[in-house]
Design a protein around this motif. Structure first.
Motif, PDB file in Angstrom:
ATOM      1  N   ARG A 590      58.663  68.441  62.451  1.00  0.00           N
ATOM      2  CA  ARG A 590      57.453  67.744  62.026  1.00  0.00           C
ATOM      3  C   ARG A 590      57.764  66.265  61.776  1.00  0.00           C
ATOM      4  N   VAL A 591      56.842  65.404  62.205  1.00  0.00           N
ATOM      5  CA  VAL A 591      57.005  63.953  62.053  1.00  0.00           C
ATOM      6  C   VAL A 591      56.543  63.543  60.657  1.00  0.00           C
ATOM      7  N   SER A 595      58.483  57.498  59.383  1.00  0.00           N
ATOM      8  CA  SER A 595      59.716  57.743  60.134  1.00  0.00           C
ATOM      9  C   SER A 595      59.755  56.875  61.381  1.00  0.00           C
ATOM     10  N   SER A 597      59.782  57.852  64.388  1.00  0.00           N
ATOM     11  CA  SER A 597      58.918  58.407  65.432  1.00  0.00           C
ATOM     12  C   SER A 597      57.443  58.159  65.170  1.00  0.00           C
ATOM     13  N   ASP A 598      57.052  57.908  63.933  1.00  0.00           N
ATOM     14  CA  ASP A 598      55.639  57.704  63.568  1.00  0.00           C
ATOM     15  C   ASP A 598      55.102  56.479  64.297  1.00  0.00           C
ATOM     16  N   LEU A 605      60.474  57.491  72.446  1.00  0.00           N
ATOM     17  CA  LEU A 605      61.499  58.269  71.740  1.00  0.00           C
ATOM     18  C   LEU A 605      62.800  58.374  72.543  1.00  0.00           C
ATOM     19  N   SER A 653      67.179  64.968  64.080  1.00  0.00           N
ATOM     20  CA  SER A 653      66.250  65.013  62.950  1.00  0.00           C
ATOM     21  C   SER A 653      66.059  63.677  62.216  1.00  0.00           C
ATOM     22  N   PHE A 656      62.857  61.679  62.813  1.00  0.00           N
ATOM     23  CA  PHE A 656      61.562  62.175  62.362  1.00  0.00           C
ATOM     24  C   PHE A 656      61.441  62.183  60.837  1.00  0.00           C
ATOM     25  N   ARG A 657      62.489  61.712  60.167  1.00  0.00           N
ATOM     26  CA  ARG A 657      62.446  61.632  58.706  1.00  0.00           C
ATOM     27  C   ARG A 657      61.978  60.268  58.255  1.00  0.00           C
TER      28      ARG A 657
END
Length: 663
Positions: A590-591, A595, A597-598, A605, A653, A656-657
């Motif tokens: 989950r995004v 983060s 990726s947001d 990406l 990971s 996406f944090r």
């Protein structure tokens, strides 16, 4: 209190030694025999009262034979009548004669020598069937052959018990009572037929309708115990009764549920049985009379291997099955201890000879798993010495088994359910084929003027493959049920025909690399195919569109098959294949707000460039897309569905944090 303490000691020591044994690939049966020797009265003396242990052990034998009966069927047993009567009779009688002659040579009286013939002629149903179950070979040709001979041995106990009084010098068996004994057996058979046909199916149906698991379990266990008791009352062994009870329930609609209830108890009690056998061994006897014990073990092995091979050969079995049968029957049976104890109590056998017999018998039991596992190497050695024996007698002539006009055909090794389906598909599409099969019943049934291309023989042997036209064949499909034979078939076929396309079926993914290295072009794993089918059905429960499910399955299938062919296009090294197959799984990431990726696009990406991830899914709210566009923007709360290893996901990971910045 003593029983609880004994249970604590047994469980504690068993955990330690089983863990050590598993590390060194020691069969569990051997581990339990060693544990029994250590804890018993002749070892450390931690367990002195063997009566309770022996009682639980007898329950283990009953449950073991009961589950084997559940997995078998009356139809298969009827097909095995030749094995039971001819094979069993030959094995028992030839062993009795051979052991009687050998022991008479050592100056034993004839009655004592004959008693030892009775004792040695029996093999361990519990050990052999336990090993066959672990190898998943109960329903193979060698498994059915062994089971038939072992069933006859259980039946042979009756005349042995009747003859025993004559050996101890009493007035002999009561001849007037023999008709009564035969009548009891006939009456028992009639009762069992009635129970199997009408009583038990109706009874289990009413029990199942109650939907009470405890009631169902007690009913199944009660059926087993009642029939075992009936056979015991008729003078037969309780294990034969348990096997018959399993056959009866196995013919009903409730066999699978019954099996799932019994298996946990079977394994525990069977382990106790092997513990109780280990406790019988007086270790001081082994040390003081080692030479005699070695001689006894060698005689038992030599005689029983030869008589077992001879019995299977008379039945028309191929050399591989004959050798495996002889090696599997080489040990002393659990009911031999009953006969030996009877001889000891009646002073037919002296205590010293009895202890020597016990030591030799238990050693043969302990060595059986290793001997059965060594059978493939023994078979290979035999065929190197006598290669012409690869074919069944009468099939040495090429014109009898092969067609010189066959070219570009398919060779199918094994004619079970899978082999038959492949043959039918080849027939429909007009592809010529040649079948190699070890089961003579299948050859007799299938080889007709319409289907002439069948060879009785071992596909792991050069002559058999040559008669099947290996040099002119285009493809070889290996679908034999014996897992140990697959590597030998693939290796030999590749040596004989470098150009042939080889497809092999295996059970477990872990053997994929081994089969590919030996020369297979493609490997089909039952484990992988089952996982793919389960995965497909599970996705449907999430109400995903069928088209999306097909995309996922197609990609998973494409990836999986790339790992099961000799030269995968993705360039993955073969050495890492097995590890990858076991470590990859589906992850959902989950995004998080803020983060890296947001707000990024899918292309931004750079998952393929950074982590080698080319295919993944994208979920936004209730919408799931498994082929997102490169310009698709990713927002906080969205999720990516990725098929990768745990290590790869851990590496990804941070993207996406929250608070992750672009470097």
């Amino acid at each position: 209190m003593y029983l609880m303490l004994a249970a604590v000691i047994i469980i504690s020591v068993s955990i330690i030694l089983l863990y050590i044994g598993n590390h060194f690939r020691l069969p569990s049966i051997v581990s339990f025999l060693i544990i029994g020797m250590l804890l018993g009265p002749f070892g450390l003396g931690l367990i002195t009262d063997q009566s309770a242990i022996e009682t639980f052990g007898e329950v283990g034998i009953i449950l073991l034979l009961f589950t084997i009966g559940l997995e078998f069927s009356f139809e298969k047993l009827l097909h095995s009548w030749r094995t039971v009567i001819i094979g069993g009779l030959l094995q028992v009688t030839t062993t009795i004669v051979a052991i009687t002659l050998v022991t008479s040579y050592f100056k034993l009286p004839f009655n004592e020598a004959l008693a030892f013939g009775f004792i040695v002629s029996l093999s361990s149903t519990a050990i052999v069937m336990k090993i066959l179950q672990e190898r998943r070979e109960v329903d193979t040709l060698q498994g059915r052959t062994l089971l038939g001979i072992l069933i006859f041995q259980d039946l042979a106990i009756i005349p042995m018990i009747l003859i025993t009084p004559m050996l101890v010098g009493s007035s002999g068996p009561d001849l007037n009572g023999i008709p009564f004994q035969i009548g009891k057996v006939a009456g028992l058979l009639l009762i069992i037929i009635i129970l199997a046909k009408w009583v038990i199916p109706a009874f289990l149906f009413r029990v199942a309708r109650q939907r009470n698991r405890e009631l169902f379990f007690i009913s199944i266990a009660g059926t087993c115990i009642v029939i075992a008791w009936l056979t015991s009352e008729a003078g037969l062994s309780v294990t034969l009764g348990a096997f018959v009870a399993g056959l009866i329930i196995g013919e009903s609609d409730y066999n699978i549920d019954a099996l799932s209830h019994i298996i946990p108890f079977r394994d525990v009690f069977a382990a106790i049985f092997f513990l109780s056998i280990g406790m019988l061994l007086n270790t001081s006897t082994v040390l003081t009379d080692l030479n005699w014990i070695i001689l006894i073990v060698l005689i038992i092995f030599f005689v029983k291997i030869l008589t077992g091979m001879f019995s299977a050969a008379v039945l028309g079995m191929p050399a591989r099955v004959c050798i495996f049968t002889g090696l599997a029957l080489c040990q002393i049976g659990e009911f031999s201890f009953v006969l030996a104890k009877t001889g000891l109590d009646s002073h037919l056998i002296t205590d010293g000879i009895y202890q020597l017999f016990l030591a030799g018998a238990i050693i043969t039991m302990a060595l059986t798993p290793f001997i059965m596992n060594a059978s493939p190497r023994v078979v290979d050695l035999y065929y190197r010495i006598a290669p012409r024996r690869a074919l069944y007698p009468g099939q040495h002539e090429p014109e009898d088994v092969s067609d010189s006009n066959l070219s570009g055909h398919m060779i199918i090794a094994g004619y079970g359910a899978t082999g038959k389906s492949v043959a039918r598909a080849a027939e429909i599409t007009g592809i010529p084929y040649m079948v190699i099969e070890l089961n003579p019943e299948i050859i007799r049934k299938e080889k007709t003027s319409r289907h002439p291309h069948f060879i009785f023989g071992d596909a792991a042997q050069r002559e058999v493959l040559e008669h099947a036209g290996i040099y002119n064949a285009r493809a070889l499909v290996v679908v034999v049920s014996e897992e140990d034979a697959i590597p030998r078939i693939v290796r030999l076929a590749r040596q004989l025909s470098p150009h042939i396309h080889i497809v092999a079926r295996i059970r477990h993914i872990r053997r994929t690399q081994e089969i590919l290295d030996l020369g297979a072009d493609e490997v089909v794993s039952e484990e992988f195919e089952a996982a793919r089918e389960i995965f497909t059905r599970a996705l449907r429960k999430y109400h995903l569109p069928e088209a999306e499910i097909q995309k996922i399955v197609s990609r998973l299938q494409k990836w999986g098959y790339a790992k099961f062919i000799k030269n995968p296009e993705n360039g993955m090294t073969k050495s890492s294949m097995d590890t990858m197959l076991h470590s990859l799984r589906i992850h959902t990431i989950r995004v998080e707000p803020g983060s890296f990726s947001d707000g990024k696009t899918v292309a931004g990406l750079e998952l393929k460039k950074r982590f080698g991830i080319a295919d993944f899914g994208f979920r936004h709210g209730e919408v799931t897309v498994f082929d997102p566009d490169d310009n698709q923007k990713i927002r906080a709360g969205d999720a990516l569905i990725i098929f990768a290893s745990d290590e790869k996901i851990e590496e990804m990971s941070p993207l996406f944090r929250a608070c992750m910045t672009d470097d």
